[in-house]
Design an enzyme around this catalytic site. Structure first.
Site, PDB file in Angstrom:
ATOM      1  N   HIS A 113      26.560  45.424  -1.690  1.00  0.00           N
ATOM      2  CA  HIS A 113      26.082  46.257  -2.221  1.00  0.00           C
ATOM      3  C   HIS A 113      25.462  46.662  -3.049  1.00  0.00           C
ATOM      4  O   HIS A 113      24.293  47.700  -2.851  1.00  0.00           O
ATOM      5  CB  HIS A 113      27.382  47.138  -3.034  1.00  0.00           C
ATOM      6  CG  HIS A 113      28.895  47.537  -2.733  1.00  0.00           C
ATOM      7  ND1 HIS A 113      30.139  47.089  -2.455  1.00  0.00           N
ATOM      8  CD2 HIS A 113      28.973  48.040  -0.786  1.00  0.00           C
ATOM      9  CE1 HIS A 113      30.622  47.311  -1.941  1.00  0.00           C
ATOM     10  NE2 HIS A 113      30.006  47.966  -0.775  1.00  0.00           N
ATOM     11  N   LYS A 154      44.288  57.552   0.584  1.00  0.00           N
ATOM     12  CA  LYS A 154      43.551  56.089   1.115  1.00  0.00           C
ATOM     13  C   LYS A 154      44.355  55.302  -0.369  1.00  0.00           C
ATOM     14  O   LYS A 154      43.339  55.291  -1.447  1.00  0.00           O
ATOM     15  CB  LYS A 154      42.327  55.530   1.089  1.00  0.00           C
ATOM     16  CG  LYS A 154      42.250  54.054   1.903  1.00  0.00           C
ATOM     17  CD  LYS A 154      40.858  54.061   2.320  1.00  0.00           C
ATOM     18  CE  LYS A 154      40.434  52.965   2.531  1.00  0.00           C
ATOM     19  NZ  LYS A 154      39.600  52.654   3.204  1.00  0.00           N
ATOM     20  N   ARG A 184      25.790  44.558   8.445  1.00  0.00           N
ATOM     21  CA  ARG A 184      26.298  43.062   8.614  1.00  0.00           C
ATOM     22  C   ARG A 184      26.425  42.848  10.067  1.00  0.00           C
ATOM     23  O   ARG A 184      26.616  43.111  10.814  1.00  0.00           O
ATOM     24  CB  ARG A 184      28.096  42.967   8.055  1.00  0.00           C
ATOM     25  CG  ARG A 184      27.451  42.780   6.883  1.00  0.00           C
ATOM     26  CD  ARG A 184      29.343  41.992   5.776  1.00  0.00           C
ATOM     27  NE  ARG A 184      30.453  43.864   7.092  1.00  0.00           N
ATOM     28  CZ  ARG A 184      31.164  44.008   5.769  1.00  0.00           C
ATOM     29  NH1 ARG A 184      31.564  43.909   4.271  1.00  0.00           N
ATOM     30  NH2 ARG A 184      31.546  45.711   6.602  1.00  0.00           N
ATOM     31  N   SER A 241      34.467  44.786   0.011  1.00  0.00           N
ATOM     32  CA  SER A 241      35.128  44.919  -0.764  1.00  0.00           C
ATOM     33  C   SER A 241      37.021  43.955  -0.742  1.00  0.00           C
ATOM     34  O   SER A 241      37.168  43.631  -1.140  1.00  0.00           O
ATOM     35  CB  SER A 241      35.875  46.004  -0.950  1.00  0.00           C
ATOM     36  OG  SER A 241      34.201  46.261  -1.634  1.00  0.00           O
TER      37      SER A 241
HETATM   38  O1  PNS Z   1      32.462  51.522   2.206  1.00  0.00           O
HETATM   39  P1  PNS Z   1      33.651  52.751   3.432  1.00  0.00           P
HETATM   40  O2  PNS Z   1      34.785  52.527   2.939  1.00  0.00           O
HETATM   41  O3  PNS Z   1      33.148  51.574   4.436  1.00  0.00           O
HETATM   42  O4  PNS Z   1      32.344  53.511   4.014  1.00  0.00           O
HETATM   43  C1  PNS Z   1      32.929  54.362   4.222  1.00  0.00           C
HETATM   44  C2  PNS Z   1      31.743  56.032   3.955  1.00  0.00           C
HETATM   45  C3  PNS Z   1      32.933  55.912   2.562  1.00  0.00           C
HETATM   46  C4  PNS Z   1      30.415  55.993   4.043  1.00  0.00           C
HETATM   47  C5  PNS Z   1      32.888  57.049   5.337  1.00  0.00           C
HETATM   48  O5  PNS Z   1      33.849  56.833   5.314  1.00  0.00           O
HETATM   49  C6  PNS Z   1      32.573  58.301   4.791  1.00  0.00           C
HETATM   50  O6  PNS Z   1      31.442  58.805   4.917  1.00  0.00           O
HETATM   51  N1  PNS Z   1      33.701  59.396   4.738  1.00  0.00           N
HETATM   52  C7  PNS Z   1      33.302  60.638   3.608  1.00  0.00           C
HETATM   53  C8  PNS Z   1      33.826  61.609   5.335  1.00  0.00           C
HETATM   54  C9  PNS Z   1      32.723  61.603   5.987  1.00  0.00           C
HETATM   55  O7  PNS Z   1      32.349  62.752   5.626  1.00  0.00           O
HETATM   56  N2  PNS Z   1      33.510  61.729   7.328  1.00  0.00           N
HETATM   57  C10 PNS Z   1      32.430  62.077   8.433  1.00  0.00           C
HETATM   58  C11 PNS Z   1      31.897  60.719   9.389  1.00  0.00           C
HETATM   59  S1  PNS Z   1      30.833  60.500  10.618  1.00  0.00           S
END
Ligand code: PNS
Length: 160
Positions: free
Chosen positions: A17, A41, A90, A127
């Site tokens: 990150h 979550k 990745r 993570s």
């Molecule tokens: O570290 P992560 O858990 O892989 O991050 C995922 C994240 C936070 C980038 C994604 O879940 C997100 O953007 N969530 C916010 C809700 C949202 O906007 N959802 C629509 C995504 S197209």
């Protein structure tokens, strides 16, 4: 003024990150790190602790700001005039889901997503794996900064 966001759960922040955030900070004028607060979550670290870790990691980067967010990422972007999402990619499994999210976010609001390939030394780091290895006593010293290591040790030895 080009403004970008690096979004994620950051539970906890890893060296991977930190590498992506640093590279985003070199590409854009302002970078927001958006820490997802997802009540449904279960996370190991509370949002405040995840933010504190990110602030410690990015304090030497003068153009990076860390904030929590709930709801849609596109709303976070609109409220701050952010036009670009930066995501680390990745090798392997990330691609399909990341492209789907990028296309959805662009459809919703026009915000673009820029993918930055993870540095090879962090391409296997997540993570989730860091937590799993640490939980069973494995060595994650090379995968996270020392201050994350300390917090992992404290959290995993305390009440769950
Ligand atoms: O570290 P992560 O858990 O892989 O991050 C995922 C994240 C936070 C980038 C994604 O879940 C997100 O953007 N969530 C916010 C809700 C949202 O906007 N959802 C629509 C995504 S197209």
């Amino acid at each position: 003024m080009r403004r970008a966001v690096c979004p994620g759960s950051f539970d906890p922040m890893t060296n991977g990150h930190l590498d992506i955030i640093g590279r985003a900070a070199a590409l854009f004028d302002d970078v927001y790190v958006a820490v997802l607060v997802n009540e449904s979550k279960r996370s190991l670290f509370e949002p405040d602790e995840r933010i504190a870790i990110l602030e410690q990691g990015t304090q030497a980067m003068g153009n990076v700001k860390v904030e929590a967010f709930v709801g849609l990422l596109v709303d976070f972007c609109a409220e701050r005039s952010i036009d670009t999402i930066v995501k680390g990619l990745r090798a392997g499994g990330d691609f399909d889901y990341e492209v789907q999210m990028a296309q959805m976010n662009r459809t919703l609001s026009g915000v673009e997503t820029v993918f930055v390939p993870t540095a090879p030394q962090w391409s296997f780091v997540s993570s989730s794996l860091v937590k799993e290895i640490a939980r069973f006593g494995g060595d994650v010293e090379s995968l996270v900064p020392s201050y994350v290591l300390d917090r992992l040790a404290r959290r995993l030895s305390g009440p769950s």
